[in-house]
Design a protein around this motif. Structure first.
Motif, PDB file in Angstrom:
ATOM      1  N   GLU A  98     -76.312   7.189  48.868  1.00 13.42           N
ATOM      2  CA  GLU A  98     -76.681   6.810  50.229  1.00 13.42           C
ATOM      3  C   GLU A  98     -77.913   5.920  50.248  1.00 13.42           C
ATOM      4  O   GLU A  98     -78.007   5.000  51.061  1.00 13.42           O
ATOM      5  CB  GLU A  98     -76.857   8.057  51.093  1.00 13.42           C
ATOM      6  N   LEU A  99     -78.855   6.176  49.352  1.00 13.38           N
ATOM      7  CA  LEU A  99     -80.024   5.309  49.252  1.00 13.38           C
ATOM      8  C   LEU A  99     -79.614   3.921  48.767  1.00 13.38           C
ATOM      9  O   LEU A  99     -80.074   2.909  49.301  1.00 13.38           O
ATOM     10  CB  LEU A  99     -81.056   5.922  48.310  1.00 13.38           C
ATOM     11  N   ASP A 100     -78.739   3.870  47.776  1.00 11.30           N
ATOM     12  CA  ASP A 100     -78.255   2.575  47.270  1.00 11.30           C
ATOM     13  C   ASP A 100     -77.523   1.787  48.353  1.00 11.30           C
ATOM     14  O   ASP A 100     -77.602   0.565  48.403  1.00 11.30           O
ATOM     15  CB  ASP A 100     -77.330   2.772  46.071  1.00 11.30           C
ATOM     16  N   ALA A 101     -76.814   2.491  49.225  1.00  9.53           N
ATOM     17  CA  ALA A 101     -76.032   1.826  50.269  1.00  9.53           C
ATOM     18  C   ALA A 101     -76.862   1.492  51.512  1.00  9.53           C
ATOM     19  O   ALA A 101     -76.412   0.718  52.351  1.00  9.53           O
ATOM     20  CB  ALA A 101     -74.847   2.706  50.672  1.00  9.53           C
ATOM     21  N   TYR A 102     -78.054   2.060  51.622  1.00 11.36           N
ATOM     22  CA  TYR A 102     -78.886   1.820  52.800  1.00 11.36           C
ATOM     23  C   TYR A 102     -79.363   0.367  52.781  1.00 11.36           C
ATOM     24  O   TYR A 102     -80.035  -0.062  51.841  1.00 11.36           O
ATOM     25  CB  TYR A 102     -80.072   2.783  52.812  1.00 11.36           C
ATOM     26  N   PRO A 103     -79.008  -0.405  53.809  1.00  9.15           N
ATOM     27  CA  PRO A 103     -79.227  -1.846  53.752  1.00  9.15           C
ATOM     28  C   PRO A 103     -80.658  -2.311  54.023  1.00  9.15           C
ATOM     29  O   PRO A 103     -81.030  -3.400  53.602  1.00  9.15           O
ATOM     30  CB  PRO A 103     -78.282  -2.389  54.823  1.00  9.15           C
ATOM     31  N   ALA A 104     -81.453  -1.533  54.690  1.00 13.31           N
ATOM     32  CA  ALA A 104     -82.795  -1.984  55.071  1.00 13.31           C
ATOM     33  C   ALA A 104     -83.762  -1.936  53.897  1.00 13.31           C
ATOM     34  O   ALA A 104     -83.600  -1.142  52.968  1.00 13.31           O
ATOM     35  CB  ALA A 104     -83.330  -1.121  56.211  1.00 13.31           C
ATOM     36  N   ARG A 105     -84.751  -2.765  53.979  1.00 18.14           N
ATOM     37  CA  ARG A 105     -85.812  -2.779  52.973  1.00 18.14           C
ATOM     38  C   ARG A 105     -86.677  -1.544  53.184  1.00 18.14           C
ATOM     39  O   ARG A 105     -87.111  -1.250  54.286  1.00 18.14           O
ATOM     40  CB  ARG A 105     -86.643  -4.043  53.116  1.00 18.14           C
ATOM     41  N   LEU A 106     -86.910  -0.806  52.115  1.00 16.04           N
ATOM     42  CA  LEU A 106     -87.769   0.376  52.156  1.00 16.04           C
ATOM     43  C   LEU A 106     -88.940   0.150  51.210  1.00 16.04           C
ATOM     44  O   LEU A 106     -88.734  -0.145  50.026  1.00 16.04           O
ATOM     45  CB  LEU A 106     -87.004   1.629  51.725  1.00 16.04           C
ATOM     46  N   HIS A 107     -90.125   0.301  51.737  1.00 11.01           N
ATOM     47  CA  HIS A 107     -91.330   0.073  50.935  1.00 11.01           C
ATOM     48  C   HIS A 107     -91.381   0.984  49.710  1.00 11.01           C
ATOM     49  O   HIS A 107     -91.782   0.560  48.633  1.00 11.01           O
ATOM     50  CB  HIS A 107     -92.568   0.270  51.810  1.00 11.01           C
ATOM     51  N   ASP A 108     -90.950   2.235  49.859  1.00 16.67           N
ATOM     52  CA  ASP A 108     -91.034   3.210  48.774  1.00 16.67           C
ATOM     53  C   ASP A 108     -89.692   3.519  48.130  1.00 16.67           C
ATOM     54  O   ASP A 108     -89.508   4.575  47.520  1.00 16.67           O
ATOM     55  CB  ASP A 108     -91.660   4.507  49.291  1.00 16.67           C
ATOM     56  N   LEU A 128     -80.729   8.870  56.068  1.00 15.27           N
ATOM     57  CA  LEU A 128     -80.686   9.608  54.806  1.00 15.27           C
ATOM     58  C   LEU A 128     -80.952  11.101  55.008  1.00 15.27           C
ATOM     59  O   LEU A 128     -80.976  11.866  54.045  1.00 15.27           O
ATOM     60  CB  LEU A 128     -81.725   9.038  53.821  1.00 15.27           C
ATOM     61  N   ALA A 129     -81.115  11.527  56.256  1.00 16.02           N
ATOM     62  CA  ALA A 129     -81.522  12.902  56.561  1.00 16.02           C
ATOM     63  C   ALA A 129     -80.538  13.946  56.033  1.00 16.02           C
ATOM     64  O   ALA A 129     -80.960  14.965  55.468  1.00 16.02           O
ATOM     65  CB  ALA A 129     -81.727  13.074  58.061  1.00 16.02           C
ATOM     66  N   ASP A 130     -79.251  13.735  56.192  1.00 14.32           N
ATOM     67  CA  ASP A 130     -78.272  14.731  55.730  1.00 14.32           C
ATOM     68  C   ASP A 130     -78.283  14.864  54.207  1.00 14.32           C
ATOM     69  O   ASP A 130     -78.264  15.974  53.672  1.00 14.32           O
ATOM     70  CB  ASP A 130     -76.865  14.390  56.210  1.00 14.32           C
ATOM     71  N   ALA A 131     -78.332  13.750  53.516  1.00  9.95           N
ATOM     72  CA  ALA A 131     -78.356  13.786  52.051  1.00  9.95           C
ATOM     73  C   ALA A 131     -79.664  14.386  51.551  1.00  9.95           C
ATOM     74  O   ALA A 131     -79.675  15.157  50.583  1.00  9.95           O
ATOM     75  CB  ALA A 131     -78.149  12.393  51.478  1.00  9.95           C
ATOM     76  N   LEU A 132     -80.751  14.081  52.219  1.00  6.62           N
ATOM     77  CA  LEU A 132     -82.048  14.638  51.839  1.00  6.62           C
ATOM     78  C   LEU A 132     -82.086  16.142  52.094  1.00  6.62           C
ATOM     79  O   LEU A 132     -82.600  16.908  51.278  1.00  6.62           O
ATOM     80  CB  LEU A 132     -83.164  13.928  52.610  1.00  6.62           C
ATOM     81  N   SER A 133     -81.492  16.568  53.187  1.00  5.37           N
ATOM     82  CA  SER A 133     -81.394  17.994  53.488  1.00  5.37           C
ATOM     83  C   SER A 133     -80.553  18.710  52.425  1.00  5.37           C
ATOM     84  O   SER A 133     -80.882  19.819  52.001  1.00  5.37           O
ATOM     85  CB  SER A 133     -80.783  18.199  54.874  1.00  5.37           C
ATOM     86  N   GLY A 134     -79.486  18.073  51.995  1.00 11.91           N
ATOM     87  CA  GLY A 134     -78.655  18.645  50.930  1.00 11.91           C
ATOM     88  C   GLY A 134     -79.426  18.808  49.640  1.00 11.91           C
ATOM     89  O   GLY A 134     -79.282  19.816  48.939  1.00 11.91           O
ATOM     90  N   LEU A 135     -80.267  17.828  49.322  1.00 13.10           N
ATOM     91  CA  LEU A 135     -81.090  17.927  48.118  1.00 13.10           C
ATOM     92  C   LEU A 135     -82.104  19.058  48.268  1.00 13.10           C
ATOM     93  O   LEU A 135     -82.291  19.853  47.349  1.00 13.10           O
ATOM     94  CB  LEU A 135     -81.805  16.601  47.847  1.00 13.10           C
ATOM     95  N   ARG A 136     -82.732  19.156  49.415  1.00 11.06           N
ATOM     96  CA  ARG A 136     -83.699  20.234  49.658  1.00 11.06           C
ATOM     97  C   ARG A 136     -83.029  21.597  49.498  1.00 11.06           C
ATOM     98  O   ARG A 136     -83.560  22.499  48.848  1.00 11.06           O
ATOM     99  CB  ARG A 136     -84.317  20.116  51.042  1.00 11.06           C
ATOM    100  N   ASN A 137     -81.852  21.741  50.073  1.00  8.01           N
ATOM    101  CA  ASN A 137     -81.123  23.010  49.962  1.00  8.01           C
ATOM    102  C   ASN A 137     -80.781  23.328  48.508  1.00  8.01           C
ATOM    103  O   ASN A 137     -80.857  24.481  48.084  1.00  8.01           O
ATOM    104  CB  ASN A 137     -79.853  22.983  50.810  1.00  8.01           C
ATOM    105  N   ALA A 138     -80.395  22.317  47.742  1.00  8.47           N
ATOM    106  CA  ALA A 138     -80.067  22.525  46.328  1.00  8.47           C
ATOM    107  C   ALA A 138     -81.306  22.941  45.536  1.00  8.47           C
ATOM    108  O   ALA A 138     -81.226  23.811  44.670  1.00  8.47           O
ATOM    109  CB  ALA A 138     -79.453  21.257  45.737  1.00  8.47           C
ATOM    110  N   VAL A 139     -82.442  22.357  45.846  1.00  4.22           N
ATOM    111  CA  VAL A 139     -83.689  22.710  45.167  1.00  4.22           C
ATOM    112  C   VAL A 139     -84.092  24.137  45.509  1.00  4.22           C
ATOM    113  O   VAL A 139     -84.540  24.898  44.646  1.00  4.22           O
ATOM    114  CB  VAL A 139     -84.813  21.703  45.515  1.00  4.22           C
ATOM    115  N   GLU A 140     -83.916  24.535  46.749  1.00  4.45           N
ATOM    116  CA  GLU A 140     -84.299  25.880  47.175  1.00  4.45           C
ATOM    117  C   GLU A 140     -83.525  26.973  46.432  1.00  4.45           C
ATOM    118  O   GLU A 140     -84.015  28.088  46.287  1.00  4.45           O
ATOM    119  CB  GLU A 140     -84.099  26.044  48.678  1.00  4.45           C
ATOM    120  N   LEU A 141     -82.345  26.659  45.938  1.00  6.60           N
ATOM    121  CA  LEU A 141     -81.563  27.648  45.198  1.00  6.60           C
ATOM    122  C   LEU A 141     -82.214  28.050  43.878  1.00  6.60           C
ATOM    123  O   LEU A 141     -81.834  29.050  43.277  1.00  6.60           O
ATOM    124  CB  LEU A 141     -80.150  27.121  44.939  1.00  6.60           C
ATOM    125  N   PHE A 142     -83.179  27.271  43.425  1.00  4.83           N
ATOM    126  CA  PHE A 142     -83.860  27.571  42.168  1.00  4.83           C
ATOM    127  C   PHE A 142     -85.054  28.497  42.365  1.00  4.83           C
ATOM    128  O   PHE A 142     -85.764  28.796  41.422  1.00  4.83           O
ATOM    129  CB  PHE A 142     -84.281  26.273  41.463  1.00  4.83           C
TER     130      PHE A 142
END
Length: 113
Positions: A37-47, A89-103
């Motif tokens: 999703e980050l790769d597909a995001y068309p806008a320029r992102l500083h970070d 990117l909120a849904d994908a970021l939330s998915g990553l957060r949830n995956a990290v919390e499982l640890f």
């Protein structure tokens, strides 16, 4: 459109010892989803580069086996700081957060009385 130079070039293999751990498989999937999703995001992102570097760091942790919660949380913090304000990117970021919390929780310093 601004995209990463490495679009489609990454393929991380989960080590045999970690393949049976659903947390590792879920984390790998969450990293792949956010990266796509980050790769597909068309806008320029500083970070953008910071987020990509931390996704790479997560891939390295996954490739080494079951990652530590401290390392996962550190990478997640940097990714959120880099792209957390991008609603697309909120849904994908939330998915990553949830995956990290499982640890589990990061190890806290405990004082002995």
């Amino acid at each position: 459109m601004v995209r990463s130079d490495a679009v489609g070039q990454r393929a991380i293999r989960v080590p045999d010892a970690a393949e049976d751990d659903p947390r590792v498989c879920g984390l790998s999937a969450a990293v792949a989803r956010l990266r796509a999703e980050l790769d597909a995001y068309p806008a320029r992102l500083h970070d953008r580069r910071t987020a990509e570097d931390e996704l790479d760091a997560l891939d390295v942790q996954i490739a080494e086996g079951v990652p530590s919660s401290d390392g996962l949380r550190h990478s997640l913090l940097l990714i959120v700081a880099a792209v957390g304000s991008v609603s697309a990117l909120a849904d994908a970021l939330s998915g990553l957060r949830n995956a990290v919390e499982l640890f589990g929780e990061a190890q806290e310093f405990r004082r002995v009385n």
